[in-house]
Design a protein around this motif. Sequence first.
Motif, PDB file in Angstrom:
ATOM      1  N   GLY A 126       1.531 -51.769  34.851  1.00 32.61           N
ATOM      2  CA  GLY A 126       0.196 -50.613  34.890  1.00 32.61           C
ATOM      3  C   GLY A 126      -1.093 -51.367  34.323  1.00 32.61           C
ATOM      4  O   GLY A 126      -0.977 -51.946  33.378  1.00 32.61           O
ATOM      5  N   GLN A 127      -2.018 -50.900  35.073  1.00 30.34           N
ATOM      6  CA  GLN A 127      -3.442 -51.529  34.576  1.00 30.34           C
ATOM      7  C   GLN A 127      -4.112 -50.577  34.070  1.00 30.34           C
ATOM      8  O   GLN A 127      -4.087 -49.486  34.205  1.00 30.34           O
ATOM      9  N   TYR A 128      -5.166 -51.016  33.137  1.00 35.60           N
ATOM     10  CA  TYR A 128      -6.083 -50.468  32.415  1.00 35.60           C
ATOM     11  C   TYR A 128      -6.925 -49.840  33.555  1.00 35.60           C
ATOM     12  O   TYR A 128      -7.400 -50.573  34.270  1.00 35.60           O
ATOM     13  N   PRO A 129      -7.415 -48.615  33.371  1.00 38.57           N
ATOM     14  CA  PRO A 129      -8.369 -48.061  34.291  1.00 38.57           C
ATOM     15  C   PRO A 129      -9.886 -48.425  33.864  1.00 38.57           C
ATOM     16  O   PRO A 129      -9.899 -48.748  32.729  1.00 38.57           O
ATOM     17  N   GLU A 130     -10.635 -48.163  34.830  1.00 37.92           N
ATOM     18  CA  GLU A 130     -12.199 -48.163  34.429  1.00 37.92           C
ATOM     19  C   GLU A 130     -12.461 -46.970  33.748  1.00 37.92           C
ATOM     20  O   GLU A 130     -11.668 -46.057  33.760  1.00 37.92           O
ATOM     21  N   LEU A 131     -13.714 -46.642  33.116  1.00 38.97           N
ATOM     22  CA  LEU A 131     -13.811 -45.494  32.716  1.00 38.97           C
ATOM     23  C   LEU A 131     -15.377 -45.061  33.312  1.00 38.97           C
ATOM     24  O   LEU A 131     -16.237 -45.817  33.717  1.00 38.97           O
ATOM     25  N   ILE A 132     -15.370 -44.022  33.583  1.00 40.24           N
ATOM     26  CA  ILE A 132     -16.690 -43.255  34.036  1.00 40.24           C
ATOM     27  C   ILE A 132     -16.986 -41.800  33.451  1.00 40.24           C
ATOM     28  O   ILE A 132     -16.248 -41.039  33.082  1.00 40.24           O
ATOM     29  N   ILE A 133     -18.455 -41.929  33.232  1.00 38.62           N
ATOM     30  CA  ILE A 133     -19.001 -40.476  32.758  1.00 38.62           C
ATOM     31  C   ILE A 133     -19.184 -39.846  33.896  1.00 38.62           C
ATOM     32  O   ILE A 133     -19.968 -40.132  34.850  1.00 38.62           O
ATOM     33  N   TYR A 134     -18.677 -38.676  33.864  1.00 42.23           N
ATOM     34  CA  TYR A 134     -18.602 -37.882  35.269  1.00 42.23           C
ATOM     35  C   TYR A 134     -18.839 -36.377  34.689  1.00 42.23           C
ATOM     36  O   TYR A 134     -17.843 -35.907  33.719  1.00 42.23           O
ATOM     37  N   GLU A 135     -19.645 -35.727  35.001  1.00 41.33           N
ATOM     38  CA  GLU A 135     -20.367 -34.549  34.666  1.00 41.33           C
ATOM     39  C   GLU A 135     -20.059 -34.263  32.823  1.00 41.33           C
ATOM     40  O   GLU A 135     -19.490 -33.369  32.517  1.00 41.33           O
ATOM     41  N   GLY A 136     -20.636 -35.315  32.383  1.00 44.95           N
ATOM     42  CA  GLY A 136     -20.708 -35.270  30.708  1.00 44.95           C
ATOM     43  C   GLY A 136     -19.509 -35.557  30.142  1.00 44.95           C
ATOM     44  O   GLY A 136     -19.496 -35.511  28.893  1.00 44.95           O
ATOM     45  N   ASP A 137     -18.390 -35.917  30.794  1.00 45.61           N
ATOM     46  CA  ASP A 137     -16.945 -36.396  30.260  1.00 45.61           C
ATOM     47  C   ASP A 137     -16.585 -37.752  30.537  1.00 45.61           C
ATOM     48  O   ASP A 137     -16.933 -38.085  31.692  1.00 45.61           O
ATOM     49  N   THR A 138     -16.152 -38.409  29.849  1.00 43.62           N
ATOM     50  CA  THR A 138     -15.646 -39.912  29.729  1.00 43.62           C
ATOM     51  C   THR A 138     -14.487 -39.746  30.269  1.00 43.62           C
ATOM     52  O   THR A 138     -13.492 -39.406  29.724  1.00 43.62           O
ATOM     53  N   LEU A 139     -14.066 -40.249  31.712  1.00 49.27           N
ATOM     54  CA  LEU A 139     -12.671 -40.207  32.244  1.00 49.27           C
ATOM     55  C   LEU A 139     -12.163 -41.157  32.736  1.00 49.27           C
ATOM     56  O   LEU A 139     -12.953 -42.209  32.627  1.00 49.27           O
ATOM     57  N   LYS A 140     -11.132 -41.385  33.267  1.00 49.00           N
ATOM     58  CA  LYS A 140     -10.437 -42.787  33.524  1.00 49.00           C
ATOM     59  C   LYS A 140     -10.519 -42.720  35.325  1.00 49.00           C
ATOM     60  O   LYS A 140     -10.885 -41.732  35.823  1.00 49.00           O
ATOM     61  N   LEU A 141     -11.003 -44.199  35.567  1.00 56.99           N
ATOM     62  CA  LEU A 141     -11.299 -44.359  36.943  1.00 56.99           C
ATOM     63  C   LEU A 141     -10.356 -45.049  37.475  1.00 56.99           C
ATOM     64  O   LEU A 141     -10.243 -46.399  37.064  1.00 56.99           O
TER      65      LEU A 141
ATOM     66  N   TYR B 214     -11.319 -57.346  32.545  1.00 54.60           N
ATOM     67  CA  TYR B 214     -12.731 -56.493  32.007  1.00 54.60           C
ATOM     68  C   TYR B 214     -12.300 -55.330  32.354  1.00 54.60           C
ATOM     69  O   TYR B 214     -11.386 -55.058  33.120  1.00 54.60           O
ATOM     70  N   GLN B 215     -13.009 -54.252  31.567  1.00 57.48           N
ATOM     71  CA  GLN B 215     -12.902 -53.032  31.886  1.00 57.48           C
ATOM     72  C   GLN B 215     -14.437 -52.533  31.793  1.00 57.48           C
ATOM     73  O   GLN B 215     -15.304 -53.014  30.991  1.00 57.48           O
ATOM     74  N   ALA B 216     -14.826 -51.881  32.779  1.00 54.67           N
ATOM     75  CA  ALA B 216     -16.169 -51.508  33.071  1.00 54.67           C
ATOM     76  C   ALA B 216     -16.510 -49.917  32.776  1.00 54.67           C
ATOM     77  O   ALA B 216     -15.369 -49.078  32.867  1.00 54.67           O
ATOM     78  N   LEU B 217     -17.546 -49.673  32.253  1.00 53.29           N
ATOM     79  CA  LEU B 217     -18.075 -48.208  32.164  1.00 53.29           C
ATOM     80  C   LEU B 217     -18.985 -47.839  33.018  1.00 53.29           C
ATOM     81  O   LEU B 217     -20.180 -48.587  33.006  1.00 53.29           O
ATOM     82  N   TRP B 218     -18.618 -46.878  33.898  1.00 52.75           N
ATOM     83  CA  TRP B 218     -19.632 -46.340  34.931  1.00 52.75           C
ATOM     84  C   TRP B 218     -20.148 -44.970  34.620  1.00 52.75           C
ATOM     85  O   TRP B 218     -19.500 -44.338  33.734  1.00 52.75           O
ATOM     86  N   LYS B 219     -21.180 -44.563  35.237  1.00 51.70           N
ATOM     87  CA  LYS B 219     -21.524 -43.261  35.198  1.00 51.70           C
ATOM     88  C   LYS B 219     -22.280 -42.762  36.712  1.00 51.70           C
ATOM     89  O   LYS B 219     -22.805 -43.604  37.488  1.00 51.70           O
ATOM     90  N   LEU B 220     -21.901 -41.550  36.873  1.00 49.15           N
ATOM     91  CA  LEU B 220     -22.397 -40.963  38.179  1.00 49.15           C
ATOM     92  C   LEU B 220     -23.110 -39.900  37.707  1.00 49.15           C
ATOM     93  O   LEU B 220     -23.076 -38.995  37.009  1.00 49.15           O
TER      94      LEU B 220
END
Length: 161
Positions: free
Chosen positions: A22-37, A71-77
Amino acid sequence: MKRLTFILFAFFLSAEVSFATGQYPELIIYEGDTLKLLSVPLEGYLGEYDEREDKYPFLKLTCSTALWRSYQALWKLENDELFLVDVFLCADREKSILRNLFELDSPIKAKWFSGKLFVQHGKMIKYHHSGFAQYFEEETVVEIQEGNLMDRQHFVNGYRP
């Protein structure tokens, strides 16, 4: 001969299983919360593995079988646009490699990315030890075209108790 066949079969079966991590997910800031992508929007920018290793030799580092991409990236929408906030070598938040990949300051609009983002909400309800085979209580599928939000759908995943 049967014993040799069994041993070879067992060896190849165990080798197959050992690569199914299983792979580490990316992270995303979505609607004010940091979630798994469960998407990797940076892959298209980095290119094929051979060319990426020449251009970014620090990505040759194998951190873990759970992080083949190194790597693991942090994104935001935000405001219907997808931005890259940071990139961490070996998922270590103390090791930002954003400036090694881009000569721009964060956040960087992901104009190179067109595709779907799979944003996870809630608890994990099912896990298979391979890639991104993880299922959560809820998921939002966001369609992006050249860094711009085109559509989003929200799903509630059911499971049997």
